[in-house]
Design a protein around this motif. Structure first.
Motif, short mmCIF file in Angstrom:
data_model
loop_
_atom_site.label_atom_id
_atom_site.label_comp_id
_atom_site.label_asym_id
_atom_site.label_seq_id
_atom_site.Cartn_x
_atom_site.Cartn_y
_atom_site.Cartn_z
N PRO A 1 5.74 61.18 40.42
CA PRO A 1 6.46 60.17 41.21
C PRO A 1 7.71 59.64 40.51
O PRO A 1 8.71 59.32 41.16
CB PRO A 1 5.41 59.06 41.38
N TYR A 2 7.65 59.53 39.18
CA TYR A 2 8.84 59.08 38.44
C TYR A 2 9.98 60.09 38.60
O TYR A 2 11.14 59.71 38.78
CB TYR A 2 8.49 58.90 36.97
N LEU A 3 9.64 61.38 38.56
CA LEU A 3 10.65 62.42 38.75
C LEU A 3 11.27 62.31 40.13
O LEU A 3 12.50 62.42 40.29
CB LEU A 3 10.02 63.79 38.55
N GLN A 4 10.46 62.06 41.15
CA GLN A 4 10.98 61.92 42.51
C GLN A 4 11.85 60.67 42.64
O GLN A 4 12.89 60.70 43.30
CB GLN A 4 9.81 61.86 43.50
N LEU A 5 11.43 59.57 42.01
CA LEU A 5 12.20 58.34 42.07
C LEU A 5 13.57 58.50 41.43
O LEU A 5 14.59 58.04 41.97
CB LEU A 5 11.42 57.22 41.39
N MET A 6 13.60 59.16 40.29
CA MET A 6 14.88 59.41 39.63
C MET A 6 15.77 60.32 40.48
O MET A 6 16.99 60.12 40.57
CB MET A 6 14.64 60.04 38.26
N GLY A 7 15.16 61.30 41.13
CA GLY A 7 15.93 62.20 41.97
C GLY A 7 16.57 61.51 43.16
O GLY A 7 17.62 61.95 43.65
N ALA A 8 15.94 60.43 43.62
CA ALA A 8 16.48 59.71 44.77
C ALA A 8 17.57 58.71 44.40
O ALA A 8 18.29 58.24 45.28
CB ALA A 8 15.35 58.99 45.50
#
Length: 260
Positions: free
Chosen positions: A215-222
């Motif tokens: 989820p942290y990776l997805q949050l950073m990607g957004a």
């Protein structure tokens, strides 16, 4: 002619696989305008959320591996020794996580274990962590079981068990000191694959609201431009490191067994 065509197909496949990775790494190094730098990686490593989520996922991966070994080794051993006619059923059950999406599993968890149910695991942090552990173990079950079952096929389980029993060993001793050392390479193969799965998993952790790396990776990607590419590169390195460790352990084990 055939050799040239084979090499052309091979090189085309390698280019299709490698060029996107080169672009990924190149963009992750382009945060500083006009030059290549590790600035994106510095920002990522300096972020407390990266350290928290990465350490959390590593801990969950280790716990998932331990839980998977404790669950799968005795099960695969007992099926091969005493219940061979149940093997097709067990294999079918262990393959179900490949056809049942993770989102179905996690919604089932939320429906059964919410705060108004008979077992409100989602009402506490420890309970939610336990659900996440079970979910990770479920996702990794096909790989862990297949690896261990393949390892058990390479040894004479019945003979080893009878020999250990003739020396007075109990079932726990047989599993821990006879069976497990003989399938250790297979266990490690399943463990490394499990580690890679847990480190990159998103759906379970996000819907259970746990501070995991996915989820942290997805949050950073957004919300960021260069940092997500640095994180993707890190995740890729972790995955390939696990695959490399599998090959390394297997090769050294074969080398050790050869002189015998």
């Amino acid at each position: 002619m055939k050799v040239a065509a084979a090499w052309a197909i091979f090189l085309l496949g390698m280019a299709y696989f490698i060029l996107p990775l080169v672009g990924l790494v190149e963009f992750s190094l382009s945060m500083t305008r006009g030059e290549y730098s590790l600035e994106a990686y510095r920002v990522v490593f300096a972020d407390p959320r990266f350290r928290d989520t990465f350490s959390y996922s590593v801990l969950m991966a280790v716990l998932t591996i331990v839980f998977g070994v404790v669950l799968v080794v005795p099960t695969a051993f007992w099926v091969r020794l005493k219940l061979p006619h149940w093997r097709p059923v067990i294999e079918f059950v262990t393959l179900l996580p490949l056809v049942i999406p993770a989102i179905v599993i996690v919604f089932g968890y939320i429906r059964l274990y919410n705060t108004s149910s008979w077992l409100p695991l989602t009402g506490t942090t420890s309970g939610t962590n336990l659900l996440l552990l079970f979910g990770y173990a479920t996702l990794s079950l096909p790989y862990m079981y297949r690896a261990i079952d393949t390892g058990l096929r390479t040894i004479d389980v019945a003979t080893l068990t009878e020999a250990a029993q003739s020396l007075g060993a109990g079932w726990v001793t047989i599993l821990a000191r006879v069976i497990l050392p003989n399938v250790l390479v297979s266990v490690l193969s399943g463990a490394f694959v499990t580690f890679a799965i847990v480190m990159g998993e998103f759906t379970l952790a996000a819907l259970l609201d746990r501070p995991a790396f996915g989820p942290y990776l997805q949050l950073m990607g957004a919300n960021r431009a260069y940092e997500p590419f640095a994180l993707a590169t890190i995740a890729f390195i972790i995955t390939w490191a696990c695959m490399g460790l599998i090959q390394l352990v297997t090769r050294f084990t074969k080398h050790d067994k050869a002189p015998r």
